[in-house]
Scaffold this active site. Structure first.
Site, PDB file in Angstrom:
ATOM      1  N   THR A  12       0.812  -1.230   0.000  1.00  0.00           N
ATOM      2  CA  THR A  12       0.000   0.000   0.000  1.00  0.00           C
ATOM      3  C   THR A  12       0.843   1.276   0.000  1.00  0.00           C
ATOM      4  O   THR A  12       0.305   2.367  -0.187  1.00  0.00           O
ATOM      5  CB  THR A  12      -0.904   0.056   1.257  1.00  0.00           C
ATOM      6  OG1 THR A  12      -0.064  -0.119   2.401  1.00  0.00           O
ATOM      7  CG2 THR A  12      -1.988  -0.993   1.227  1.00  0.00           C
ATOM      8  N   VAL A  15       6.082   3.240  -2.605  1.00  0.00           N
ATOM      9  CA  VAL A  15       6.869   2.374  -3.485  1.00  0.00           C
ATOM     10  C   VAL A  15       6.050   1.135  -3.884  1.00  0.00           C
ATOM     11  O   VAL A  15       6.075   0.707  -5.042  1.00  0.00           O
ATOM     12  CB  VAL A  15       8.202   1.973  -2.809  1.00  0.00           C
ATOM     13  CG1 VAL A  15       8.964   0.972  -3.653  1.00  0.00           C
ATOM     14  CG2 VAL A  15       9.058   3.211  -2.547  1.00  0.00           C
ATOM     15  N   CYS A 149      17.026   5.972  -2.919  1.00  0.00           N
ATOM     16  CA  CYS A 149      16.592   6.601  -4.181  1.00  0.00           C
ATOM     17  C   CYS A 149      17.511   7.727  -4.656  1.00  0.00           C
ATOM     18  O   CYS A 149      17.580   8.020  -5.852  1.00  0.00           O
ATOM     19  CB  CYS A 149      15.173   7.136  -4.035  1.00  0.00           C
ATOM     20  SG  CYS A 149      14.851   7.960  -2.472  1.00  0.00           S
ATOM     21  N   GLN A 176      15.464  16.778  -3.252  1.00  0.00           N
ATOM     22  CA  GLN A 176      14.738  15.499  -3.264  1.00  0.00           C
ATOM     23  C   GLN A 176      13.230  15.679  -3.132  1.00  0.00           C
ATOM     24  O   GLN A 176      12.755  16.476  -2.326  1.00  0.00           O
ATOM     25  CB  GLN A 176      15.272  14.613  -2.134  1.00  0.00           C
ATOM     26  CG  GLN A 176      16.742  14.303  -2.318  1.00  0.00           C
ATOM     27  CD  GLN A 176      17.342  13.439  -1.232  1.00  0.00           C
ATOM     28  OE1 GLN A 176      18.485  13.622  -0.887  1.00  0.00           O
ATOM     29  NE2 GLN A 176      16.590  12.482  -0.696  1.00  0.00           N
ATOM     30  N   SER A 179       7.794  12.377  -2.496  1.00  0.00           N
ATOM     31  CA  SER A 179       7.435  10.954  -2.466  1.00  0.00           C
ATOM     32  C   SER A 179       8.592  10.104  -1.960  1.00  0.00           C
ATOM     33  O   SER A 179       8.398   8.956  -1.580  1.00  0.00           O
ATOM     34  CB  SER A 179       6.971  10.475  -3.839  1.00  0.00           C
ATOM     35  OG  SER A 179       8.003  10.629  -4.789  1.00  0.00           O
ATOM     36  N   GLU A 202      20.470  10.608   5.571  1.00  0.00           N
ATOM     37  CA  GLU A 202      20.528  10.462   4.121  1.00  0.00           C
ATOM     38  C   GLU A 202      21.953  10.607   3.576  1.00  0.00           C
ATOM     39  O   GLU A 202      22.393   9.825   2.745  1.00  0.00           O
ATOM     40  CB  GLU A 202      19.602  11.517   3.490  1.00  0.00           C
ATOM     41  CG  GLU A 202      19.309  11.312   2.030  1.00  0.00           C
ATOM     42  CD  GLU A 202      18.233  10.261   1.775  1.00  0.00           C
ATOM     43  OE1 GLU A 202      17.863   9.508   2.701  1.00  0.00           O
ATOM     44  OE2 GLU A 202      17.773  10.189   0.629  1.00  0.00           O
ATOM     45  N   HIS A 242      14.069  13.147  -8.114  1.00  0.00           N
ATOM     46  CA  HIS A 242      15.169  13.743  -7.346  1.00  0.00           C
ATOM     47  C   HIS A 242      16.150  14.413  -8.313  1.00  0.00           C
ATOM     48  O   HIS A 242      16.668  13.772  -9.241  1.00  0.00           O
ATOM     49  CB  HIS A 242      15.931  12.665  -6.568  1.00  0.00           C
ATOM     50  CG  HIS A 242      15.195  12.104  -5.397  1.00  0.00           C
ATOM     51  ND1 HIS A 242      13.972  12.578  -4.958  1.00  0.00           N
ATOM     52  CD2 HIS A 242      15.530  11.099  -4.541  1.00  0.00           C
ATOM     53  CE1 HIS A 242      13.592  11.882  -3.888  1.00  0.00           C
ATOM     54  NE2 HIS A 242      14.517  10.978  -3.630  1.00  0.00           N
TER      55      HIS A 242
HETATM   56  N1  LIG Z   1       9.773   6.480  -1.494  1.00  0.00           N
HETATM   57  C1  LIG Z   1      10.884   6.339  -2.176  1.00  0.00           C
HETATM   58  O1  LIG Z   1      11.186   7.083  -3.130  1.00  0.00           O
HETATM   59  C2  LIG Z   1      11.841   5.234  -1.799  1.00  0.00           C
HETATM   60  C3  LIG Z   1      12.896   4.970  -2.650  1.00  0.00           C
HETATM   61  C4  LIG Z   1      13.808   3.949  -2.348  1.00  0.00           C
HETATM   62  C5  LIG Z   1      13.616   3.199  -1.217  1.00  0.00           C
HETATM   63  N2  LIG Z   1      12.576   3.474  -0.378  1.00  0.00           N
HETATM   64  C6  LIG Z   1      12.405   2.600   0.782  1.00  0.00           C
HETATM   65  O2  LIG Z   1      11.321   1.721   0.483  1.00  0.00           O
HETATM   66  C7  LIG Z   1      10.599   1.365   1.681  1.00  0.00           C
HETATM   67  C8  LIG Z   1       9.127   1.735   1.515  1.00  0.00           C
HETATM   68  O3  LIG Z   1       9.046   3.124   1.308  1.00  0.00           O
HETATM   69  P1  LIG Z   1       7.670   3.893   1.026  1.00  0.00           P
HETATM   70  O4  LIG Z   1       8.090   5.252   0.647  1.00  0.00           O
HETATM   71  O5  LIG Z   1       6.809   3.090   0.117  1.00  0.00           O
HETATM   72  O6  LIG Z   1       7.009   3.869   2.510  1.00  0.00           O
HETATM   73  P2  LIG Z   1       5.474   4.026   2.941  1.00  0.00           P
HETATM   74  O7  LIG Z   1       4.736   4.818   1.919  1.00  0.00           O
HETATM   75  O8  LIG Z   1       5.512   4.508   4.333  1.00  0.00           O
HETATM   76  O9  LIG Z   1       4.912   2.509   2.923  1.00  0.00           O
HETATM   77  C9  LIG Z   1       5.277   1.558   3.894  1.00  0.00           C
HETATM   78  C10 LIG Z   1       4.577   0.222   3.627  1.00  0.00           C
HETATM   79  O10 LIG Z   1       5.026  -0.731   4.599  1.00  0.00           O
HETATM   80  C11 LIG Z   1       3.894  -1.373   5.188  1.00  0.00           C
HETATM   81  N3  LIG Z   1       4.161  -1.651   6.613  1.00  0.00           N
HETATM   82  C12 LIG Z   1       4.437  -0.767   7.598  1.00  0.00           C
HETATM   83  N4  LIG Z   1       4.601  -1.420   8.779  1.00  0.00           N
HETATM   84  C13 LIG Z   1       4.407  -2.734   8.529  1.00  0.00           C
HETATM   85  C14 LIG Z   1       4.442  -3.909   9.333  1.00  0.00           C
HETATM   86  N5  LIG Z   1       4.735  -3.879  10.640  1.00  0.00           N
HETATM   87  N6  LIG Z   1       4.219  -5.096   8.731  1.00  0.00           N
HETATM   88  C15 LIG Z   1       3.939  -5.162   7.406  1.00  0.00           C
HETATM   89  N7  LIG Z   1       3.870  -4.090   6.608  1.00  0.00           N
HETATM   90  C16 LIG Z   1       4.130  -2.886   7.152  1.00  0.00           C
HETATM   91  C17 LIG Z   1       2.749  -0.396   5.043  1.00  0.00           C
HETATM   92  O11 LIG Z   1       1.575  -1.184   4.983  1.00  0.00           O
HETATM   93  P3  LIG Z   1       0.252  -0.933   5.898  1.00  0.00           P
HETATM   94  O12 LIG Z   1      -0.335   0.346   5.404  1.00  0.00           O
HETATM   95  O13 LIG Z   1      -0.543  -2.142   5.580  1.00  0.00           O
HETATM   96  O14 LIG Z   1       0.712  -0.883   7.328  1.00  0.00           O
HETATM   97  C18 LIG Z   1       3.066   0.262   3.699  1.00  0.00           C
HETATM   98  O15 LIG Z   1       2.547  -0.525   2.648  1.00  0.00           O
HETATM   99  C19 LIG Z   1      11.296   2.129   2.810  1.00  0.00           C
HETATM  100  O16 LIG Z   1      12.228   1.274   3.427  1.00  0.00           O
HETATM  101  C20 LIG Z   1      12.000   3.280   2.098  1.00  0.00           C
HETATM  102  O17 LIG Z   1      13.118   3.748   2.788  1.00  0.00           O
HETATM  103  C21 LIG Z   1      11.669   4.451  -0.655  1.00  0.00           C
END
Ligand SMILES: NC(=O)c1ccc[n+]([C@@H]2O[C@H](COP(=O)([O-])OP(=O)(O)OC[C@H]3O[C@@H](n4cnc5c(N)ncnc54)[C@H](OP(=O)(O)O)[C@@H]3O)[C@@H](O)[C@H]2O)c1
Length: 353
Positions: A12, A15, A149, A176, A179, A202, A242
Site C-alpha cells: 500500500t 513504493v 533513491c 529530493q 514521495s 541520508e 530527485h
Molecule cells: N519512497 C521512495 O522514493 C523510496 C525509494 C527507495 C527506497 N525506499 C524505501 O522503500 C521502503 C518503503 O518506502 P515507502 O516510501 O513506500 O514507505 P510508505 O509509503 O511509508 O509505505 C510503507 C509500507 O510498509 C507497510 N508496513 C508498515 N509497517 C508494517 C508492518 N509492521 N508489517 C507489514 N507491513 C508494514 C505499510 O503497509 P500498511 O499500510 O498495511 O501498514 C506500507 O505498505 C522504505 O524502506 C524506504 O526507505 C523508498
C-alpha cells in the site's frame, strides 16, 4: 522466460504502489500476493490511498492484503520488499529462511557484507555475493537489496565518469522529491513555501551505498570504491523526481564533450540482454540550458522513468573540473524499477532457481 510468481511486502505504500503500476503488464513477473501491516485482511482497493491518475488494476483492487508472514507468500519465487527499514530488519530474514528470494528497497540489510546492493547496469557481478550469503546463512535463495533513491541516479552517472576519467573528488547537492519520504510523508506546513536542508541519515547512506555499488567484487566481499564524496541533501516541494547537482574534480584536463559522449554511450548487461525494464539508454543528456526539470524529464526513456536525465554539462572553476545537473525518478529508477530490473537479471542468470 518462464513465469516467475511474485509477492509484495508493503503493497500500500508509495513504493508498493509503483510496483503494482510497473508489474501490471510485465511479460514474466506475475504479481500474485500482496502483504502489509495495518491493511492486512482488507481488500487492496479499500486499504490503499492510491496515488496515481490511472485506476488500480481491477484484479489487484479485489485482492485481499495478507499478513507479512512467509506462509502468505506460498508459491511465490521472489518477494519484493517495500517495508520501512526497521520492519524489514525483522521480517525479511524470516522470508529468506523460508526459502524465498527477497529483493528489498529497505536500508536494513544494504550494508551487510554478504548482501548485494544492486544497480544492474553497474554491478551485475555483485549478485555472486549470494553464493557466500547462502553458504553462511543456510538460505536457499537469500536477500538482495537496491539502493536509496538518491544514490541510484548519482551512481549511474558516476560509473561512466570513473571508468574513463581520473576523478579526484565529487561534491553533490540534492533536491529530493516529497514521495521519497513515503506516504503521507512530510507535513505540508513544513514543506510548502520552503526547502528543508536536512534529511536524517541520508548523506551517510548516499556516501556508503555509492561506494559499495561502485566497488569491486572480490571473491566473497565487495571492496568499496575509494571515491571522495561530499554530499548535501535537501527536501523540496516536488512530488516525484530527485534532482542533483554534481561537481567533479579530475587529475587532468577534461573536455565536457567527452564526458557527454561517455554518459550517452553508457550501457550495461540489462541493455545487452534486452531485459524488459531496461531502458535503451540509461543516461539521456539534454543540451538545453534549462533541463533537466522534474515535471518534464522524470518519466524520460524508452521505459518511462528508468533513464536518468543529465543536463548543463560544463567545466567548473577550471578545465580540470566538470559540473552537471541530473534527475532520476525516485520511485521508478530509485526504487521499484531498479528492483524489478534486478529480479529480471536474477531470473535470466538462474539466481531464482
Ligand atoms: N519512497 C521512495 O522514493 C523510496 C525509494 C527507495 C527506497 N525506499 C524505501 O522503500 C521502503 C518503503 O518506502 P515507502 O516510501 O513506500 O514507505 P510508505 O509509503 O511509508 O509505505 C510503507 C509500507 O510498509 C507497510 N508496513 C508498515 N509497517 C508494517 C508492518 N509492521 N508489517 C507489514 N507491513 C508494514 C505499510 O503497509 P500498511 O499500510 O498495511 O501498514 C506500507 O505498505 C522504505 O524502506 C524506504 O526507505 C523508498
Amino acid at each position: 522466460m518462464k513465469e516467475v510468481k511474485v509477492g509484495l511486502l508493503g503493497a500500500t505504500g508509495a513504493v508498493g504502489q509503483r510496483y503494482i503500476n510497473m508489474l501490471s503488464h510485465h511479460p514474466f513477473l506475475r504479481l500474485e500476493i500482496l502483504m502489509g501491516g495495518k491493511s492486512a485482511g482488507k481488500k487492496y482497493g479499500a486499504a490503499v490511498k492510491w496515488l496515481f491518475s490511472e485506476s488500480i488494476p481491477e484484479e489487484t483492487a479485489k485482492k485481499e492484503v495478507k499478513k507479512a508472514v512467509p506462509e502468505s507468500a506460498k508459491g511465490c519465487d521472489v518477494v519484493f520488499s517495500a517495508l520501512p527499514s526497521e520492519v524489514a530488519r525483522q521480517i525479511e530474514p524470516t522470508f529468506a529462511r523460508a526459502g524465498f528470494a527477497i529483493v528489498s528497497e529497505a536500508s536494513a540489510h544494504r550494508a551487510d557484507s554478504d548482501v548485494p546492493l544492486m544497480i544492474p547496469e553497474i554491478n551485475p557481478d555483485h549478485l555472486k555475493l549470494l553464493e557466500s550469503q547462502r553458504a553462511k546463512r543456510g538460505w536457499k535463495r537469500g536477500i538482495v537489496t537496491t539502493p536509496n533513491c538518491t544514490v541510484t541516479g548519482l551512481a549511474l552517472v558516476l560509473k561512466p565518469i570513473i571508468d574513463s576519467f581520473p576523478l579526484k573528488k565529487a561534491i553533490v547537492t540534492t533536491m529530493q522529491a516529497l514521495s521519497g519520504a513515503g506516504y503521507p510523508g512530510v507535513s505540508s506546513l513544513l514543506i510548502v513555501d520552503n526547502v528543508l536542508p536536512y534529511i536524517p541519515n541520508e548523506e551517510e547512506k548516499v556516501s556508503k551505498e555509492a561506494k559499495k555499488i561502485l566497488g569491486k567484487f572480490n571473491g566473497n566481499r565487495i571492496d568499496p570504491h575509494k571515491i571522495q564524496l561530499g554530499i548535501s541533501c535537501n527536501r523540496v516541494a516536488v512530488i516525484d523526481g530527485h534532482m542533483e547537482t554534481l561537481y567533479c574534480e579530475f587529475e587532468e584536463t577534461v573536455d565536457p564533450k567527452k564526458i557527454i559522449s561517455a554518459l550517452e554511450s553508457f550501457q550495461g548487461i540489462p541493455q545487452k540482454l534486452k531485459l524488459p525494464t531496461a531502458p535503451e539508454q540509461p543516461i539521456i543528456v539534454r543540451r538545453e540550458q534549462d533541463r533537466p526539470q522534474p515535471r518534464l524529464d522524470r518519466l524520460a526513456g524508452t521505459v518511462p522513468g528508468m533513464s536518468v536525465t543529465v543536463g548543463r554539462v560544463r567545466n567548473g572553476i577550471d578545465d580540470k573540473s566538470i559540473q552537471l545537473t541530473l534527475l532520476s525518478h525516485n520511485t521508478v529508477r530509485g526504487a521499484a524499477g531498479t528492483a524489478i530490473l534486478t529480479a529480471e537479471l536474477m531470473a535470466t542468470k538462474g539466481f531464482l532457481k
